[in-house]
Scaffold this motif. Structure first.
Motif, PDB file in Angstrom:
ATOM      1  N   SER A  87       0.839  -1.198   0.000  1.00 49.73           N
ATOM      2  CA  SER A  87       0.000   0.000   0.000  1.00 49.73           C
ATOM      3  C   SER A  87       0.875   1.250   0.000  1.00 49.73           C
ATOM      4  O   SER A  87       1.826   1.338   0.788  1.00 49.73           O
ATOM      5  CB  SER A  87      -0.892   0.031   1.248  1.00 49.73           C
ATOM      6  OG  SER A  87      -1.818  -1.016   1.252  1.00 49.73           O
ATOM      7  N   TYR A  88       0.572   2.170  -0.879  1.00 45.08           N
ATOM      8  CA  TYR A  88       1.244   3.469  -0.938  1.00 45.08           C
ATOM      9  C   TYR A  88       2.749   3.348  -1.200  1.00 45.08           C
ATOM     10  O   TYR A  88       3.487   4.316  -1.038  1.00 45.08           O
ATOM     11  CB  TYR A  88       0.984   4.263   0.357  1.00 45.08           C
ATOM     12  CG  TYR A  88      -0.487   4.507   0.590  1.00 45.08           C
ATOM     13  CD1 TYR A  88      -1.120   5.636   0.081  1.00 45.08           C
ATOM     14  CD2 TYR A  88      -1.275   3.581   1.273  1.00 45.08           C
ATOM     15  CE1 TYR A  88      -2.485   5.844   0.260  1.00 45.08           C
ATOM     16  CE2 TYR A  88      -2.638   3.776   1.451  1.00 45.08           C
ATOM     17  CZ  TYR A  88      -3.235   4.906   0.945  1.00 45.08           C
ATOM     18  OH  TYR A  88      -4.582   5.100   1.116  1.00 45.08           O
ATOM     19  N   ALA A  89       3.196   2.172  -1.645  1.00 44.54           N
ATOM     20  CA  ALA A  89       4.632   1.978  -1.899  1.00 44.54           C
ATOM     21  C   ALA A  89       5.132   2.856  -3.035  1.00 44.54           C
ATOM     22  O   ALA A  89       6.316   3.188  -3.103  1.00 44.54           O
ATOM     23  CB  ALA A  89       4.909   0.508  -2.215  1.00 44.54           C
ATOM     24  N   SER A  90       4.246   3.236  -3.933  1.00 48.57           N
ATOM     25  CA  SER A  90       4.659   4.039  -5.087  1.00 48.57           C
ATOM     26  C   SER A  90       5.140   5.428  -4.692  1.00 48.57           C
ATOM     27  O   SER A  90       5.772   6.122  -5.489  1.00 48.57           O
ATOM     28  CB  SER A  90       3.503   4.167  -6.081  1.00 48.57           C
ATOM     29  OG  SER A  90       2.400   4.834  -5.506  1.00 48.57           O
ATOM     30  N   PHE A  91       4.863   5.853  -3.457  1.00 48.25           N
ATOM     31  CA  PHE A  91       5.253   7.200  -3.028  1.00 48.25           C
ATOM     32  C   PHE A  91       6.685   7.257  -2.486  1.00 48.25           C
ATOM     33  O   PHE A  91       7.203   8.347  -2.236  1.00 48.25           O
ATOM     34  CB  PHE A  91       4.275   7.720  -1.979  1.00 48.25           C
ATOM     35  CG  PHE A  91       2.921   8.066  -2.545  1.00 48.25           C
ATOM     36  CD1 PHE A  91       2.627   9.357  -2.945  1.00 48.25           C
ATOM     37  CD2 PHE A  91       1.953   7.089  -2.709  1.00 48.25           C
ATOM     38  CE1 PHE A  91       1.392   9.677  -3.494  1.00 48.25           C
ATOM     39  CE2 PHE A  91       0.708   7.395  -3.254  1.00 48.25           C
ATOM     40  CZ  PHE A  91       0.432   8.690  -3.651  1.00 48.25           C
ATOM     41  N   ALA A  92       7.305   6.123  -2.303  1.00 47.69           N
ATOM     42  CA  ALA A  92       8.691   6.129  -1.845  1.00 47.69           C
ATOM     43  C   ALA A  92       9.594   6.658  -2.948  1.00 47.69           C
ATOM     44  O   ALA A  92       9.496   6.213  -4.092  1.00 47.69           O
ATOM     45  CB  ALA A  92       9.124   4.720  -1.450  1.00 47.69           C
ATOM     46  N   PRO A  93      10.472   7.586  -2.657  1.00 49.80           N
ATOM     47  CA  PRO A  93      11.381   8.097  -3.691  1.00 49.80           C
ATOM     48  C   PRO A  93      12.396   7.025  -4.069  1.00 49.80           C
ATOM     49  O   PRO A  93      12.607   6.067  -3.319  1.00 49.80           O
ATOM     50  CB  PRO A  93      12.056   9.288  -3.010  1.00 49.80           C
ATOM     51  CG  PRO A  93      12.032   8.934  -1.549  1.00 49.80           C
ATOM     52  CD  PRO A  93      10.731   8.204  -1.334  1.00 49.80           C
ATOM     53  N   PHE A 184      -4.047   0.738  -4.782  1.00 49.49           N
ATOM     54  CA  PHE A 184      -3.024   0.652  -3.757  1.00 49.49           C
ATOM     55  C   PHE A 184      -2.968   1.897  -2.888  1.00 49.49           C
ATOM     56  O   PHE A 184      -2.399   1.851  -1.795  1.00 49.49           O
ATOM     57  CB  PHE A 184      -1.643   0.430  -4.401  1.00 49.49           C
ATOM     58  CG  PHE A 184      -1.447  -0.953  -4.949  1.00 49.49           C
ATOM     59  CD1 PHE A 184      -0.713  -1.894  -4.239  1.00 49.49           C
ATOM     60  CD2 PHE A 184      -1.985  -1.316  -6.171  1.00 49.49           C
ATOM     61  CE1 PHE A 184      -0.527  -3.176  -4.739  1.00 49.49           C
ATOM     62  CE2 PHE A 184      -1.810  -2.590  -6.673  1.00 49.49           C
ATOM     63  CZ  PHE A 184      -1.081  -3.524  -5.959  1.00 49.49           C
ATOM     64  N   ALA A 185      -3.515   2.983  -3.344  1.00 52.08           N
ATOM     65  CA  ALA A 185      -3.419   4.251  -2.604  1.00 52.08           C
ATOM     66  C   ALA A 185      -4.693   5.070  -2.783  1.00 52.08           C
ATOM     67  O   ALA A 185      -4.687   6.112  -3.443  1.00 52.08           O
ATOM     68  CB  ALA A 185      -2.196   5.041  -3.076  1.00 52.08           C
ATOM     69  N   VAL A 283      11.851   3.470   7.313  1.00 52.37           N
ATOM     70  CA  VAL A 283      10.647   3.837   8.065  1.00 52.37           C
ATOM     71  C   VAL A 283       9.424   3.422   7.254  1.00 52.37           C
ATOM     72  O   VAL A 283       9.248   3.861   6.123  1.00 52.37           O
ATOM     73  CB  VAL A 283      10.612   5.352   8.341  1.00 52.37           C
ATOM     74  CG1 VAL A 283       9.303   5.742   9.029  1.00 52.37           C
ATOM     75  CG2 VAL A 283      11.813   5.769   9.175  1.00 52.37           C
ATOM     76  N   PRO A 284       8.555   2.578   7.804  1.00 53.01           N
ATOM     77  CA  PRO A 284       7.382   2.123   7.050  1.00 53.01           C
ATOM     78  C   PRO A 284       6.268   3.151   7.052  1.00 53.01           C
ATOM     79  O   PRO A 284       6.172   3.990   7.957  1.00 53.01           O
ATOM     80  CB  PRO A 284       6.961   0.865   7.806  1.00 53.01           C
ATOM     81  CG  PRO A 284       7.344   1.157   9.224  1.00 53.01           C
ATOM     82  CD  PRO A 284       8.633   1.952   9.140  1.00 53.01           C
ATOM     83  N   THR A 285       5.421   3.090   6.056  1.00 52.29           N
ATOM     84  CA  THR A 285       4.209   3.893   6.074  1.00 52.29           C
ATOM     85  C   THR A 285       3.306   3.423   7.205  1.00 52.29           C
ATOM     86  O   THR A 285       3.307   2.236   7.551  1.00 52.29           O
ATOM     87  CB  THR A 285       3.454   3.788   4.741  1.00 52.29           C
ATOM     88  OG1 THR A 285       2.222   4.539   4.830  1.00 52.29           O
ATOM     89  CG2 THR A 285       3.097   2.349   4.401  1.00 52.29           C
ATOM     90  N   LEU A 286       2.546   4.340   7.784  1.00 47.52           N
ATOM     91  CA  LEU A 286       1.553   3.957   8.777  1.00 47.52           C
ATOM     92  C   LEU A 286       0.168   3.807   8.156  1.00 47.52           C
ATOM     93  O   LEU A 286      -0.794   3.477   8.856  1.00 47.52           O
ATOM     94  CB  LEU A 286       1.506   4.987   9.914  1.00 47.52           C
ATOM     95  CG  LEU A 286       2.773   5.074  10.768  1.00 47.52           C
ATOM     96  CD1 LEU A 286       2.583   6.083  11.894  1.00 47.52           C
ATOM     97  CD2 LEU A 286       3.175   3.720  11.322  1.00 47.52           C
ATOM     98  N   ARG A 287       0.074   4.024   6.867  1.00 51.64           N
ATOM     99  CA  ARG A 287      -1.192   3.770   6.175  1.00 51.64           C
ATOM    100  C   ARG A 287      -1.532   2.282   6.315  1.00 51.64           C
ATOM    101  O   ARG A 287      -0.711   1.416   6.063  1.00 51.64           O
ATOM    102  CB  ARG A 287      -1.069   4.143   4.698  1.00 51.64           C
ATOM    103  CG  ARG A 287      -0.957   5.639   4.445  1.00 51.64           C
ATOM    104  CD  ARG A 287      -2.317   6.281   4.482  1.00 51.64           C
ATOM    105  NE  ARG A 287      -2.282   7.733   4.289  1.00 51.64           N
ATOM    106  CZ  ARG A 287      -3.368   8.480   4.185  1.00 51.64           C
ATOM    107  NH1 ARG A 287      -4.569   7.924   4.246  1.00 51.64           N
ATOM    108  NH2 ARG A 287      -3.276   9.777   4.035  1.00 51.64           N
ATOM    109  N   ASN A 288      -2.749   1.999   6.777  1.00 50.30           N
ATOM    110  CA  ASN A 288      -3.256   0.631   6.964  1.00 50.30           C
ATOM    111  C   ASN A 288      -2.487  -0.146   8.032  1.00 50.30           C
ATOM    112  O   ASN A 288      -2.540  -1.378   8.074  1.00 50.30           O
ATOM    113  CB  ASN A 288      -3.251  -0.146   5.637  1.00 50.30           C
ATOM    114  CG  ASN A 288      -4.265   0.403   4.663  1.00 50.30           C
ATOM    115  OD1 ASN A 288      -5.388   0.719   5.031  1.00 50.30           O
ATOM    116  ND2 ASN A 288      -3.865   0.547   3.409  1.00 50.30           N
TER     117      ASN A 288
END
Length: 373
Positions: A87-93, A184-185, A283-288
């Motif tokens: 989830s939201y992995a596409s936002f990682a630079p 995914f987002a 650092v992992p996303t806290l989404r979900n």
């Protein structure tokens, strides 16, 4: 089409011979549609039992609900890290080193894949994951499916499946494009609806929100805030930096997989050679986060509240706060103590039970609508 998908599509269309959607196959009329099929295709594993979705299950926040680490296609191999949510992995630079020397971004917990495309190419060829021998074997599996042949010919280049390296790259591009879609987002959690003025947060959730974003009372947003504004509509709750927070060894997992060596985290990335980076993880996303446990890079904690208690132990000397409620014993020692992020971990005062519960309540508001049940 959202902005993320549009940017990704423009990138793919800029590549030679790619994006002739007007000639696309009926089965897969777009690169995203092809990528979706590939994401769920178990034929891309040696024994035809495992797909990307096996470890990144859509019904579980694109994480693996089966345990601390994922089981391989051979039915016996077990990894040493928890599968992070897609989830939201596409936002990682892309993985890179900043001017201040800090490493940021990338995919996998150690950033060893520069971007989503590179990440998608890893598991099929990993012997303890999907287990294919090489790219040629993967492409041969693709060629077994007439619909895939038609789609690759029309969406990429005629006869591309006869060129294994190019075809494998095209496969990873398709999967990455699918992972950039709104599926995914969606940004449709209670928190997102709150930002849009559609709902109000409960008192406990609002207290948690205030605590989370207040550096005076917690250290949460030091690492789990990407945007400068607290009300940014696309906050992913990760700054994509790498830190060592002192996670203890998951002894139960090590008993299963037989691993005897330390997990060096960022130092395991081939691009990183500085010993001071050992033990650091992205650092992992806290989404979900409420639906993607177990937690930490090795899945050592089962409950989200335990995670908050673990962080809180650094800000207090009270003996009761050093106890892991899941084991009844003290929290284990850091696997790599030398590089502990002491400054960040000790920022702010100790939290009481009400504040701990409020933070957990707030993090639960980050759950996308499809998982709120």
């Amino acid at each position: 089409m959202n902005k993320t998908v549009l940017i990704g599509l423009i990138t793919v269309l800029a590549l030679p011979g790619i994006g002739r959607a007007e000639n696309a196959s009926v089965s897969y009329p777009s690169i995203e549609a092809l990528g979706e099929a590939l994401f769920f295709d178990t034929n891309l594993s040696k024994n035809r039992t495992q797909s990307c979705a096996s470890c990144h299950a859509p019904e579980n926040g694109f994480a693996d609900p089966r345990g601390a680490a994922s089981l391989g296609d051979d039915g016996a191999s077990i990894g040493d890290r928890n599968a992070p949510t897609a989830s939201y992995a596409s936002f990682a630079p892309p993985f890179h080193q900043r001017d201040d020397g800090a490493w940021v971004g990338g995919q996998f917990l150690d950033g060893r894949a520069a971007d989503l495309m590179e990440q998608a190419g890893g598991p099929p060829l990993n012997p303890i994951e999907m287990g294919l021998t090489d790219k040629a074997e993967a492409v041969a599996r693709l060629a077994e499916n007439p619909s895939y042949v038609a789609a690759f010919d029309s969406l990429f280049d005629q006869g591309i499946l006869n060129r294994p390296d190019e075809a494998y790259s095209a496969m990873t591009q398709a999967i990455a494009m699918f992972e950039r879609t709104d599926q995914f987002a969606p940004f449709d959690s209670k928190y997102d609806r709150y930002l849009r003025g559609e709902v109000e947060l409960a008192k406990e959730e609002e207290l948690g929100r205030i605590l989370f974003f207040s550096e005076q009372f917690t250290n949460c947003n030091l690492c789990h805030q990407l945007q400068r504004s607290q009300i940014h509509p696309q906050e992913t709750f990760s700054n994509y930096e790498f830190h060592n927070i002192g996670v203890p060894v998951n002894q139960s997992l090590r008993a299963e997989n037989g691993v005897l060596t330390k997990d060096l985290g960022l130092l395991a990335n081939p691009l990183v050679t500085d010993p001071s980076q050992a033990g650091k993880f992205k650092v992992p996303t806290l989404r979900n986060v409420a639906v993607t446990g177990p937690y930490m890079h090795n899945g050592v904690f089962d409950d989200l509240r335990t995670v908050v208690l673990f962080y809180n132990r650094y800000n207090t000397t009270a003996k009761a706060r050093q106890i892991n409620p899941e084991t009844g014993g003290v929290f284990g020692m850091p696997e790599v103590p030398q590089t502990l992020a002491t400054k960040e971990l000790t920022h702010g005062p100790a939290l009481n039970d009400r504040e701990i519960d409020a933070l957990v309540a707030f993090m639960k508001t980050l759950t996308d609508a499809q998982y709120e049940h």
